[in-house]
Motif scaffolding. Sequence first.
Motif, PDB file in Angstrom:
ATOM      1  N   ILE A  23       0.852  -1.186   0.000  1.00 61.36           N
ATOM      2  CA  ILE A  23       0.000   0.000   0.000  1.00 61.36           C
ATOM      3  C   ILE A  23       0.888   1.236   0.000  1.00 61.36           C
ATOM      4  O   ILE A  23       1.694   1.429   0.912  1.00 61.36           O
ATOM      5  CB  ILE A  23      -0.929   0.036   1.233  1.00 61.36           C
ATOM      6  N   ASN A  24       0.751   2.053  -1.041  1.00 65.23           N
ATOM      7  CA  ASN A  24       1.555   3.275  -1.159  1.00 65.23           C
ATOM      8  C   ASN A  24       3.054   2.994  -1.012  1.00 65.23           C
ATOM      9  O   ASN A  24       3.778   3.732  -0.342  1.00 65.23           O
ATOM     10  CB  ASN A  24       1.112   4.313  -0.124  1.00 65.23           C
ATOM     11  N   GLY A  25       3.495   1.904  -1.616  1.00 60.07           N
ATOM     12  CA  GLY A  25       4.915   1.578  -1.585  1.00 60.07           C
ATOM     13  C   GLY A  25       5.379   0.879  -0.322  1.00 60.07           C
ATOM     14  O   GLY A  25       6.549   0.491  -0.223  1.00 60.07           O
ATOM     15  N   LYS A  26       4.495   0.701   0.649  1.00 58.73           N
ATOM     16  CA  LYS A  26       4.857   0.032   1.896  1.00 58.73           C
ATOM     17  C   LYS A  26       4.319  -1.399   1.884  1.00 58.73           C
ATOM     18  O   LYS A  26       3.153  -1.620   1.561  1.00 58.73           O
ATOM     19  CB  LYS A  26       4.291   0.785   3.104  1.00 58.73           C
ATOM     20  N   LYS A  27       5.196  -2.337   2.235  1.00 58.19           N
ATOM     21  CA  LYS A  27       4.812  -3.741   2.213  1.00 58.19           C
ATOM     22  C   LYS A  27       4.432  -4.210   3.615  1.00 58.19           C
ATOM     23  O   LYS A  27       5.238  -4.177   4.540  1.00 58.19           O
ATOM     24  CB  LYS A  27       5.963  -4.595   1.677  1.00 58.19           C
ATOM     25  N   TYR A  28       3.183  -4.642   3.739  1.00 58.30           N
ATOM     26  CA  TYR A  28       2.671  -5.135   5.015  1.00 58.30           C
ATOM     27  C   TYR A  28       2.527  -6.654   4.950  1.00 58.30           C
ATOM     28  O   TYR A  28       2.168  -7.211   3.914  1.00 58.30           O
ATOM     29  CB  TYR A  28       1.298  -4.533   5.326  1.00 58.30           C
ATOM     30  N   LEU A  29       2.796  -7.291   6.069  1.00 59.03           N
ATOM     31  CA  LEU A  29       2.546  -8.722   6.209  1.00 59.03           C
ATOM     32  C   LEU A  29       1.470  -8.900   7.264  1.00 59.03           C
ATOM     33  O   LEU A  29       1.615  -8.437   8.397  1.00 59.03           O
ATOM     34  CB  LEU A  29       3.814  -9.471   6.633  1.00 59.03           C
ATOM     35  N   ILE A  30       0.379  -9.559   6.877  1.00 53.25           N
ATOM     36  CA  ILE A  30      -0.698  -9.848   7.822  1.00 53.25           C
ATOM     37  C   ILE A  30      -0.655 -11.344   8.111  1.00 53.25           C
ATOM     38  O   ILE A  30      -0.733 -12.165   7.193  1.00 53.25           O
ATOM     39  CB  ILE A  30      -2.079  -9.462   7.260  1.00 53.25           C
ATOM     40  N   LEU A  31      -0.515 -11.681   9.375  1.00 55.73           N
ATOM     41  CA  LEU A  31      -0.383 -13.080   9.787  1.00 55.73           C
ATOM     42  C   LEU A  31      -1.471 -13.418  10.803  1.00 55.73           C
ATOM     43  O   LEU A  31      -1.569 -12.786  11.856  1.00 55.73           O
ATOM     44  CB  LEU A  31       0.991 -13.318  10.411  1.00 55.73           C
ATOM     45  N   THR A  32      -2.292 -14.403  10.468  1.00 54.84           N
ATOM     46  CA  THR A  32      -3.350 -14.866  11.369  1.00 54.84           C
ATOM     47  C   THR A  32      -3.106 -16.331  11.676  1.00 54.84           C
ATOM     48  O   THR A  32      -2.864 -17.129  10.765  1.00 54.84           O
ATOM     49  CB  THR A  32      -4.740 -14.703  10.726  1.00 54.84           C
ATOM     50  N   GLU A  33      -3.170 -16.688  12.957  1.00 53.05           N
ATOM     51  CA  GLU A  33      -2.849 -18.067  13.307  1.00 53.05           C
ATOM     52  C   GLU A  33      -3.577 -18.541  14.554  1.00 53.05           C
ATOM     53  O   GLU A  33      -4.025 -17.755  15.385  1.00 53.05           O
ATOM     54  CB  GLU A  33      -1.341 -18.202  13.529  1.00 53.05           C
ATOM     55  N   ASP A  34      -3.672 -19.862  14.616  1.00 52.89           N
ATOM     56  CA  ASP A  34      -4.169 -20.563  15.801  1.00 52.89           C
ATOM     57  C   ASP A  34      -3.333 -21.824  15.935  1.00 52.89           C
ATOM     58  O   ASP A  34      -3.214 -22.604  14.982  1.00 52.89           O
ATOM     59  CB  ASP A  34      -5.641 -20.928  15.641  1.00 52.89           C
ATOM     60  N   VAL A  35      -2.737 -22.046  17.092  1.00 52.89           N
ATOM     61  CA  VAL A  35      -1.840 -23.191  17.269  1.00 52.89           C
ATOM     62  C   VAL A  35      -2.615 -24.496  17.338  1.00 52.89           C
ATOM     63  O   VAL A  35      -2.221 -25.510  16.776  1.00 52.89           O
ATOM     64  CB  VAL A  35      -0.970 -23.011  18.527  1.00 52.89           C
ATOM     65  N   SER A  36      -3.765 -24.490  18.035  1.00 50.47           N
ATOM     66  CA  SER A  36      -4.571 -25.704  18.131  1.00 50.47           C
ATOM     67  C   SER A  36      -5.990 -25.331  18.512  1.00 50.47           C
ATOM     68  O   SER A  36      -6.245 -24.229  18.996  1.00 50.47           O
ATOM     69  CB  SER A  36      -3.988 -26.651  19.183  1.00 50.47           C
TER      70      SER A  36
END
Length: 253
Positions: A23-36
């Motif tokens: 977005i606008n030259g900025k790289k975002y990482l979205i991480l969603t998790e559940d271990v168990s």
Amino acid sequence: MKDKNSIKIKSRLQKEISTNIVINGKKYLILTEDVSPFRQFVNTKIYLNGRIISSRNIECKDVLNSPDPEKKMVEIVHQQHQTIIKMLNKDNERRNMTPSKYLDEVKFLLKKKENREALKVLLQALKKYPDDAFLLSYYGCLEAVILKNHAFGIETCLRAIDLLNNTTPFGQEIFYPTFYLNIGRAYLSAGKKKEAVESFEKGLSFDSDNRDIIWEMIKLGIRRKPPIPYLKRSNPINKYIGMILHKITSKSK
């Protein structure tokens, strides 16, 4: 905007979704998790330049009671992930919004009765435009009506009117009805009916057909002056015009 999506499932009990967004030259990482499935929540983190800039949890205590806990957890992970992506995009759009665009969104939310969400948008807008008279007027009104911060809300509405007078060299009359409607509603929330009525009447002096103000007056049980003042209220012409005006204001409710 470029999206690069990847889904990683390390085992039946470990789920993880990651999405890269630019977005606008900025790289975002979205991480969603559940271990168990035995975890009590799903977590989403937003990374920028390798640093966590936001983290959000959603409780999942009822998942174990579902017929298929693992499947339900996967659904929650995906829903949470997509929700955060939409929020990130929406926040970015708002950063580039003008005061008028913010106001359009606020009015849209108010029409949907989402008053608290409208207040959030105003707070975000005022961080960028702290001296915008229109934003302040709506903000003061909602502070009084929703959060019951009556003194602060009324003071903010009055400040908005002063700003309008000082920053708009001519043509303020066009905007006065909205400003006096907002402060009138703030006064009403504070239980100051006299001041509210005076504000509504002030607004009507600039726009005698303002539907929102007329509706507030009707709710207060206050009768307007006859449409044609030199004729009696009982005159058929005044009655007919009054009926038309009432229908118009009822539709605008």
